[in-house]
Write an enzyme that holds these catalytic residues in place. Structure first.
Site, PDB file in Angstrom:
ATOM      1  N   ASP A  77     -14.441  10.225  10.889  1.00  0.00           N
ATOM      2  CA  ASP A  77     -13.481   9.815  11.920  1.00  0.00           C
ATOM      3  C   ASP A  77     -12.387  10.851  12.151  1.00  0.00           C
ATOM      4  OD1 ASP A  77     -12.591   9.167   9.336  1.00  0.00           O
ATOM      5  OD2 ASP A  77     -11.337   7.512  10.015  1.00  0.00           O
ATOM      6  N   HIS A  78     -12.390  11.930  11.359  1.00  0.00           N
ATOM      7  CA  HIS A  78     -11.383  12.983  11.518  1.00  0.00           C
ATOM      8  C   HIS A  78     -11.969  14.307  12.018  1.00  0.00           C
ATOM      9  CE1 HIS A  78      -8.044  10.825   9.409  1.00  0.00           C
ATOM     10  NE2 HIS A  78      -9.086  10.137   9.006  1.00  0.00           N
ATOM     11  N   ASP A  84      -4.554   8.866   5.749  1.00  0.00           N
ATOM     12  CA  ASP A  84      -5.519   8.681   4.670  1.00  0.00           C
ATOM     13  C   ASP A  84      -4.957   9.085   3.309  1.00  0.00           C
ATOM     14  OD1 ASP A  84      -6.961   8.823   7.226  1.00  0.00           O
ATOM     15  OD2 ASP A  84      -8.728   8.498   5.983  1.00  0.00           O
ATOM     16  N   HIS A 142      -3.499   5.554  12.692  1.00  0.00           N
ATOM     17  CA  HIS A 142      -4.692   5.365  11.864  1.00  0.00           C
ATOM     18  C   HIS A 142      -4.869   3.899  11.448  1.00  0.00           C
ATOM     19  CE1 HIS A 142      -7.625   6.109   8.570  1.00  0.00           C
ATOM     20  NE2 HIS A 142      -7.999   7.110   9.363  1.00  0.00           N
ATOM     21  N   HIS A 192      -9.057  16.063   6.207  1.00  0.00           N
ATOM     22  CA  HIS A 192     -10.198  15.933   5.297  1.00  0.00           C
ATOM     23  C   HIS A 192     -11.455  15.783   6.144  1.00  0.00           C
ATOM     24  CE1 HIS A 192      -9.093  11.831   6.293  1.00  0.00           C
ATOM     25  NE2 HIS A 192     -10.179  11.354   5.740  1.00  0.00           N
ATOM     26  N   HIS A 220      -6.121  10.741  -1.405  1.00  0.00           N
ATOM     27  CA  HIS A 220      -7.165   9.913  -0.791  1.00  0.00           C
ATOM     28  C   HIS A 220      -8.348   9.888  -1.754  1.00  0.00           C
ATOM     29  CE1 HIS A 220      -9.070   7.712   2.314  1.00  0.00           C
ATOM     30  NE2 HIS A 220      -9.800   8.687   2.832  1.00  0.00           N
ATOM     31  N   HIS A 257     -13.885  13.237   6.388  1.00  0.00           N
ATOM     32  CA  HIS A 257     -14.519  11.992   6.801  1.00  0.00           C
ATOM     33  C   HIS A 257     -14.774  12.063   8.305  1.00  0.00           C
ATOM     34  CE1 HIS A 257     -13.101   9.504   3.089  1.00  0.00           C
ATOM     35  NE2 HIS A 257     -14.269  10.089   2.898  1.00  0.00           N
TER      36      HIS A 257
END
Length: 303
Positions: free
Chosen positions: A65-66, A206, A265, A61, A138, A63
């Site tokens: 942090d990814h 997530d 994670h 996805h 998520h 976000h």
């Protein structure tokens, strides 16, 4: 064989001892990257691997942090004089998101090809492996991924003779090629036995622990799953923010009957996962706390 390295295990923000989320797998000269959080390049260097053979980058996805490590990775690939195309896979909006990040990496010597996921489950076949994407739950659209290495059946001399396959064709058919000889077409299934057990890695971050994760992870050799919280009192928080606890991940591994599970994670507030692992192993004994650069090689079962 399939080489696997969990490059980063952190969620939300990088820490001095923990990179953000990313995983790299290598098969037969081709590398697959799943997610590209901040610090991914550093983790690859620390591992001693190279970014140049990366043929496909899958995003769970969008976000930060990814995906926040992507622009720098693309620049490094360009400086490494890569010219082969790279396939990027992710939820709807992939091309828009990547092109927005490419404002600081506009000129690259290779083509980026996009595959935007629109179904609950989609499979990509390339370079001798399969990537299966599956929708999870998520607070924005998010996918998990399984990497599968199929394995053909053994060569069956009796079957080849029964099907009147000429001996000069055997070698190429055994390699999976279709052969035309004297105007007759021969296919590998005419000389091979039943497919043998391949290799399977399933990766999911997530998400809440929904049924489809266990379905797609079924019988995986390795299941890498988010464990945002080890503290049992944070289950309510996990539900609120659409994440998982260690114990929910362990129950998924048990339901899916996987061989081994690594947690990943982690919340920035979770300094050390190890103190919680005894309780996790009561649910799924072959559970391990993931850490940055944790690696393994999955091997085919011996005949």
């Amino acid at each position: 064989m399939l080489d696997i390295c969990l490059l980063g295990t952190g969620g939300m923000m990088p820490l001095p001892y923990r990179h953000l989320t990313s995983l790299m797998a290598r098969f037969n000269g081709s590398s697959i990257l799943i997610d590209c959080g901040e610090g991914t390049q550093v983790a690859i260097k620390e591992k001693g691997w190279s970014v140049k053979p990366v043929d496909v980058i899958c995003f769970t996805h969008y976000h930060a942090d990814h995906i926040s490590g992507l622009p720098g990775l693309l620049l490094t690939l360009g400086n490494a004089e890569r010219t082969e195309p790279i396939l990027m896979v992710g939820p709807r909006g992939l091309e828009r998101v990547v092109n927005s990040l490419r404002v600081i990496a506009p000129d690259l010597p290779f083509e980026i090809r996009f595959l935007e996921l629109t179904e609950n489950s989609q499979t990509i076949k390339m370079n001798g492996y399969e990537i299966e994407a599956f929708r999870v739950q998520h607070n924005i659209t998010c996918y998990g991924y399984s990497i599968k290495i199929p394995r053909a059946g053994k060569f069956d001399v009796a079957k080849a003779k029964e099907n009147h396959v000429p001996m000069p064709c055997w070698s190429r058919l055994q390699k999976g090629e279709m052969v035309i000889c004297d105007g007759v077409t021969y296919t590998p299934d005419q000389v091979l036995g039943e497919p043998r057990k391949g290799l399977k890695l399933t990766y999911c971050t997530d998400s809440r622990p929904v049924r489809q994760i266990a379905e797609h992870a079924r019988k995986a050799d390795l299941f890498i799953c988010e464990g945002m919280y080890g503290e049992k009192e944070k289950e309510k928080k996990a539900r609120e923010y659409k994440h998982m606890t260690f114990y929910e991940a362990a129950n998924l591994a048990k339901d899916a009957d996987v061989k081994e599970m690594w947690l990943t994670h982690y919340s920035p507030s979770l300094v050390k996962p190890d103190p919680y692992m005894d309780a996790v192993k009561e649910i799924f004994p072959n559970a391990k706390a993931g850490k940055d650069r944790k690696s393994c090689t999955l091997l085919f079962e011996e005949d």
